[in-house]
Enzyme design. Structure first.
Site, PDB file in Angstrom:
ATOM      1  N   HIS A 126       0.835  -1.201   0.000  1.00  0.00           N
ATOM      2  CA  HIS A 126       0.000   0.000   0.000  1.00  0.00           C
ATOM      3  C   HIS A 126       0.868   1.248   0.000  1.00  0.00           C
ATOM      4  O   HIS A 126       2.017   1.191   0.406  1.00  0.00           O
ATOM      5  CB  HIS A 126      -0.781   0.088   1.317  1.00  0.00           C
ATOM      6  CG  HIS A 126      -1.877  -0.882   1.459  1.00  0.00           C
ATOM      7  ND1 HIS A 126      -2.041  -1.637   2.589  1.00  0.00           N
ATOM      8  CD2 HIS A 126      -2.904  -1.174   0.651  1.00  0.00           C
ATOM      9  CE1 HIS A 126      -3.120  -2.372   2.453  1.00  0.00           C
ATOM     10  NE2 HIS A 126      -3.659  -2.117   1.290  1.00  0.00           N
ATOM     11  N   CYS A 140      -2.921   0.195  10.080  1.00  0.00           N
ATOM     12  CA  CYS A 140      -3.995  -0.684   9.553  1.00  0.00           C
ATOM     13  C   CYS A 140      -4.969  -1.158  10.612  1.00  0.00           C
ATOM     14  O   CYS A 140      -6.086  -1.547  10.286  1.00  0.00           O
ATOM     15  CB  CYS A 140      -3.431  -1.943   8.920  1.00  0.00           C
ATOM     16  SG  CYS A 140      -1.741  -1.902   8.479  1.00  0.00           S
TER      17      CYS A 140
HETATM   18  C1  CIR Z   1      -3.871  -7.639   3.512  1.00  0.00           C
HETATM   19  O1  CIR Z   1      -3.069  -8.137   2.715  1.00  0.00           O
HETATM   20  O2  CIR Z   1      -4.866  -7.023   3.138  1.00  0.00           O
HETATM   21  C2  CIR Z   1      -3.617  -7.782   4.996  1.00  0.00           C
HETATM   22  N1  CIR Z   1      -3.010  -9.046   5.247  1.00  0.00           N
HETATM   23  C3  CIR Z   1      -2.758  -6.673   5.502  1.00  0.00           C
HETATM   24  C4  CIR Z   1      -3.377  -5.328   5.361  1.00  0.00           C
HETATM   25  C5  CIR Z   1      -2.514  -4.251   5.877  1.00  0.00           C
HETATM   26  N2  CIR Z   1      -3.160  -3.000   5.787  1.00  0.00           N
HETATM   27  C6  CIR Z   1      -2.519  -1.840   5.631  1.00  0.00           C
HETATM   28  O3  CIR Z   1      -1.310  -1.804   5.493  1.00  0.00           O
HETATM   29  N3  CIR Z   1      -3.263  -0.738   5.601  1.00  0.00           N
END
Ligand code: CIR
Length: 263
Positions: A166, A253
């Site tokens: 991201h 997150c």
């Molecule tokens: C994903 O791949 O969507 C989750 N395992 C991790 C999301 C992390 N979110 C973020 O960095 N905003």
């Protein structure tokens, strides 16, 4: 826009299915009890900064639902239900709808074919940046820009550098005019007007940090990065997130944070 004096946060407890969450390295299986412990310490840290934290129940059908920042965007004057472009995460926002409806007067949403993920949205005082990534497509970014214009916000679409999940896996807002960034973002010039604190290569994974008032939540694994932030006159709360990191996630997150005028 008021940037760091958040009043409220929403988090979601990890479900047991979190061990099957999306990740680059399938061998790195997180330990459920470890994720629970790290999440509990994170919630305690948010509360130590003075935030009112609402803890939502776990959702077994959505392994990554603990990463509540991705399916929604919250702002002082409203919220947006997003559509992260990962099939297993697409409908997480439906679970947030009643919660955000209760907390915000205005709740907007994206439509079919539009994908945007909160991890790709960097809110700064003047401009909201939306990064294109595997989770945010151009149609989604453009739709989000139109929705944010309804809140009177200026926006800009940027390219998320290769190799990170991201936009916010590579950059965080450290002060109204300063960004904490990895080298790819620091050197890209994409945030031209900002001062940049660039992390040393061995500590780039410290980049996803969360500032709340004068406190910054940081990954405890990176002492030099912590020192860099402390030198900026900020108070650091180091948090162990070794299990959460196995899921390609960081600190921002795990919460939605906003300033609620009525306090
Ligand atoms: C994903 O791949 O969507 C989750 N395992 C991790 C999301 C992390 N979110 C973020 O960095 N905003």
């Amino acid at each position: 826009m008021r940037m760091f004096d958040y009043t409220d946060a929403i988090v979601r407890s990890p479900a047991q299915s979190v061990v099957s969450g999306l990740r680059k390295n399938p061998e790195a299986v997180p330990d459920f009890n470890g994720v629970l412990r790290e999440h509990a310490a994170y919630v305690a840290a948010l509360r130590r900064t003075g935030l009112k934290v609402e803890v939502l129940p776990p959702l077994e059908t959505f392994p990554d639902s603990v990463f509540v920042e991705d399916p929604a965007l919250v702002l002082p004057n409203g919220a947006v239900l997003l559509r992260p472009g990962a099939p297993t995460r697409l409908f997480e926002s439906k679970e947030l709808r009643p919660v955000l409806n209760r907390r915000f007067h205005t709740l907007l949403e994206l439509s079919d074919g539009e994908f945007a993920d909160g991890g790709d949205v960097l809110v700064t005082p003047e401009i909201v940046y939306v990064g294109l990534s595997a989770r945010t497509n151009r149609a989604g970014a453009e739709a989000l820009l139109r929705l944010l214009a309804r809140f009177g916000l200026k926006t800009r679409i940027v390219e998320t550098p290769e190799g990170i999940l991201h936009l916010k896996s590579g950059v965080s807002l450290l002060s109204e005019e300063t960004l904490l960034a990895n080298s790819a973002i620091a050197q890209s010039g994409m945030f031209g007007d900002f001062k940049i604190v660039e992390l040393p290569p061995a500590e780039e994974h410290a980049v996803n940090a969360v500032r709340i008032r004068d406190t910054v939540l940081m990954n405890a694994r990176f002492p030099r990065a912590i020192e860099l932030i402390a030198k900026q006159g900020l108070h650091v709360i180091p948090l162990q997130i070794d299990e959460v990191v196995k899921l390609d996630a960081g600190l921002s997150c795990m919460s939605l944070r906003w300033f609620a005028a009525e306090g």
